[in-house]
Design a protein around this motif. Structure first.
Motif, PDB file in Angstrom:
ATOM      1  N   GLY A   1      19.018  27.037  35.267  1.00 52.90           N
ATOM      2  CA  GLY A   1      18.556  27.227  33.884  1.00 52.90           C
ATOM      3  C   GLY A   1      18.242  28.677  33.604  1.00 52.90           C
ATOM      4  O   GLY A   1      18.907  29.593  34.113  1.00 52.90           O
ATOM      5  N   LEU A   2      17.193  28.907  32.826  1.00 50.97           N
ATOM      6  CA  LEU A   2      16.823  30.270  32.455  1.00 50.97           C
ATOM      7  C   LEU A   2      16.406  31.101  33.658  1.00 50.97           C
ATOM      8  O   LEU A   2      16.491  32.332  33.636  1.00 50.97           O
ATOM      9  CB  LEU A   2      15.677  30.237  31.436  1.00 50.97           C
ATOM     10  N   GLY A   3      15.952  30.450  34.727  1.00 51.76           N
ATOM     11  CA  GLY A   3      15.525  31.167  35.920  1.00 51.76           C
ATOM     12  C   GLY A   3      16.650  31.583  36.839  1.00 51.76           C
ATOM     13  O   GLY A   3      16.413  32.294  37.830  1.00 51.76           O
ATOM     14  N   GLY A   4      17.880  31.174  36.549  1.00 52.80           N
ATOM     15  CA  GLY A   4      19.021  31.489  37.413  1.00 52.80           C
ATOM     16  C   GLY A   4      19.176  32.960  37.757  1.00 52.80           C
ATOM     17  O   GLY A   4      19.411  33.310  38.927  1.00 52.80           O
ATOM     18  N   PRO A   5      19.047  33.877  36.787  1.00 50.94           N
ATOM     19  CA  PRO A   5      19.222  35.304  37.103  1.00 50.94           C
ATOM     20  C   PRO A   5      18.148  35.865  38.032  1.00 50.94           C
ATOM     21  O   PRO A   5      18.300  36.969  38.565  1.00 50.94           O
ATOM     22  CB  PRO A   5      19.137  35.974  35.722  1.00 50.94           C
ATOM     23  N   PHE A   6      17.061  35.125  38.230  1.00 53.97           N
ATOM     24  CA  PHE A   6      15.958  35.616  39.045  1.00 53.97           C
ATOM     25  C   PHE A   6      16.009  35.100  40.477  1.00 53.97           C
ATOM     26  O   PHE A   6      15.092  35.331  41.263  1.00 53.97           O
ATOM     27  CB  PHE A   6      14.623  35.223  38.405  1.00 53.97           C
ATOM     28  N   VAL A   7      17.079  34.362  40.819  1.00 55.55           N
ATOM     29  CA  VAL A   7      17.311  33.896  42.181  1.00 55.55           C
ATOM     30  C   VAL A   7      18.516  34.657  42.718  1.00 55.55           C
ATOM     31  O   VAL A   7      19.630  34.465  42.242  1.00 55.55           O
ATOM     32  CB  VAL A   7      17.566  32.378  42.226  1.00 55.55           C
ATOM     33  N   THR A   8      18.307  35.519  43.690  1.00 51.18           N
ATOM     34  CA  THR A   8      19.395  36.393  44.146  1.00 51.18           C
ATOM     35  C   THR A   8      20.233  35.789  45.260  1.00 51.18           C
ATOM     36  O   THR A   8      21.369  36.201  45.478  1.00 51.18           O
ATOM     37  CB  THR A   8      18.830  37.746  44.613  1.00 51.18           C
ATOM     38  N   ALA A   9      19.665  34.813  45.994  1.00 50.96           N
ATOM     39  CA  ALA A   9      20.433  34.193  47.082  1.00 50.96           C
ATOM     40  C   ALA A   9      19.764  32.892  47.503  1.00 50.96           C
ATOM     41  O   ALA A   9      18.551  32.715  47.342  1.00 50.96           O
ATOM     42  CB  ALA A   9      20.521  35.133  48.282  1.00 50.96           C
ATOM     43  N   ILE A  10      20.580  31.974  48.034  1.00 52.57           N
ATOM     44  CA  ILE A  10      20.050  30.756  48.643  1.00 52.57           C
ATOM     45  C   ILE A  10      20.772  30.528  49.961  1.00 52.57           C
ATOM     46  O   ILE A  10      21.942  30.903  50.118  1.00 52.57           O
ATOM     47  CB  ILE A  10      20.198  29.514  47.741  1.00 52.57           C
TER      48      ILE A  10
END
Length: 406
Positions: free
Chosen positions: A157-166
């Protein structure tokens, strides 16, 4: 024999994930009070909550089903973090999380009542967060999204750009691990393809589309239907005669566009979806540029984006109307409305002061009210219209009802 598959979770992300993988679950919210549950560590907490959710739903079932309970928590420094609930807590969480790694745990509990098997599993995925500025954190919190999700973030969602890797299963971060669920299902004797939709979409071919309008009441019936629908699209608090033309109306099973065009003439902006290519060719003449092919159970519309959804003479064609109603609930904004025709023979029962017959088809009012309530839709308006059909002397009464999204 078909499998009754139940998702014991209110999470829109989990429902969306299953739907994208071809599964349309029945959603039953467990009602478990997550805040009062404790465990030895964050992973065990996620698994325990999943078990409690599944068992709570199973305890209230009256027939066999395969029930999936899930719950997610984010672990930082050995501490479990669920939904923050308030903007202040969400901001504090993000200031702690930014630039660091956490572990997203999702507990899974599959309870199959036929075989009396309960399988409990845990999937864990490492998540690297971006080093957000205070301004970015404030802006994200103001959207409201991080307040209602485990760990105060989303990856889809809106938080996608704030997760750099999994590192691990992406879907587990969204809310449930599809590969893990597949393995759990195999343990209770259910293959994944068994849960794929078996209902074949209803489509009108060219032979039906070419004579559809003239054999079903033509412009007169379409105009009457549109006026009834338009009456229910208007805000209940608006002055008499005020139009809801400012709303954008999504029409399911738009057909030849004959009703949609009448709704446009009444001041509405109509976008229509249908599965029949033959019908859509005709609808595009009446509603140029505003129709497209789509399944009413899988609309190409984001969550909570629509003011109004309309379905005229659709639900009675279905073997199961609940997937359509669930999808309508997903796309409607809070206080948005769903206007649909219902089984026409109910009108005579209303006139006689009797209740609806709950044993009838998928558009019977009692059935619709029960199904709609499970998806946050409340009946709050009704009207009817009369019109000829199929070139006969019959002049039936067509009930039309409005459900509001709570």
């Amino acid at each position: 024999m078909s499998t009754r598959f139940v998702l014991a979770s209110a999470s829109p992300a989990r429902l969306k994930t299953l739907r994208a993988a071809g599964i349309e679950p029945e959603v039953i919210v467990s009602g478990v009070d997550e805040d009062n549950v404790t465990a030895e560590n964050p992973g065990e907490l996620a698994r325990l909550l999943a078990v409690l959710k599944a068992r709570a739903v199973v305890a209230n079932l009256t027939d066999h089903a395969t029930v999936l309970g899930c719950d997610s928590v984010l672990e930082f420094d050995g501490v479990a973090y669920g939904k923050p609930g308030t903007p202040e807590v969400a901001r504090e969480r993000w200031r702690m999380m930014r630039g660091r790694r956490g572990v997203l745990h999702t507990g899974h509990c599959l309870f199959d009542t036929s075989s009396k098997q309960e399988i409990r599993e845990l999937a864990s995925t490492e998540v690297q967060f971006a080093d957000l500025t205070d301004e970015e954190i404030d802006a994200y919190v103001e959207t409201g999204e991080p307040l209602v999700v485990a760990g105060s973030f989303t990856v889809d969602g809106l938080g996608g750009p704030f997760v750099t890797a999994i590192e691990g299963d992406y879907h587990n971060v969204v809310g449930l691990s599809l590969p893990l669920l597949r393995r759990m299902l195999i343990e209770v004797g259910i293959s994944w393809p068994e849960l794929w939709r078996s209902q074949k979409p209803f489509r009108y071919d060219e032979s039906v589309a070419s004579t559809y309008d003239e054999t079903r009441g033509g412009p007169a019936r379409a105009a009457a239907a549109a006026r009834a629908v338009d009456d229910l699209l208007r805000c209940p608090a608006a002055p008499a005669g005020a139009s809801a033309g400012a709303q954008r109306v999504l029409e399911l099973a738009v057909g030849t566009g004959i009703v949609g065009a009448e709704l446009v003439a009444l001041g509405n902006l109509v976008h229509g979806f249908d599965l029949s290519t033959a019908m859509l060719r005709r609808a595009n003449v009446r509603l140029p540029g505003h129709v497209a092919a789509a399944d009413a159970t899988r609309l190409p519309v984001a969550d909570r984006r629509c003011d109004a959804v309309v379905a005229v003479w659709l639900l009675h064609l279905l073997d199961d109307s609940e997937p359509v109603i669930a999808e309508v609930a997903r796309v409607l904004r809070t206080d948005g409305v769903f206007v649909t025709t219902t089984e026409k023979s109910d009108a005579g029962r209303y006139a006689d002061g009797r209740g609806p017959d709950d044993t009838r088809s998928q558009d019977a009012l009692a059935h619709l009210v029960a199904v709609a309530s499970r998806h946050g839709l409340v009946l709050d308006g009704a009207t009817s219209f009369v019109g000829p059909t199929r070139n006969t002397d019959e002049v039936p009464i067509y009930p039309v009802v409005r459900f509001r999204r709570t």
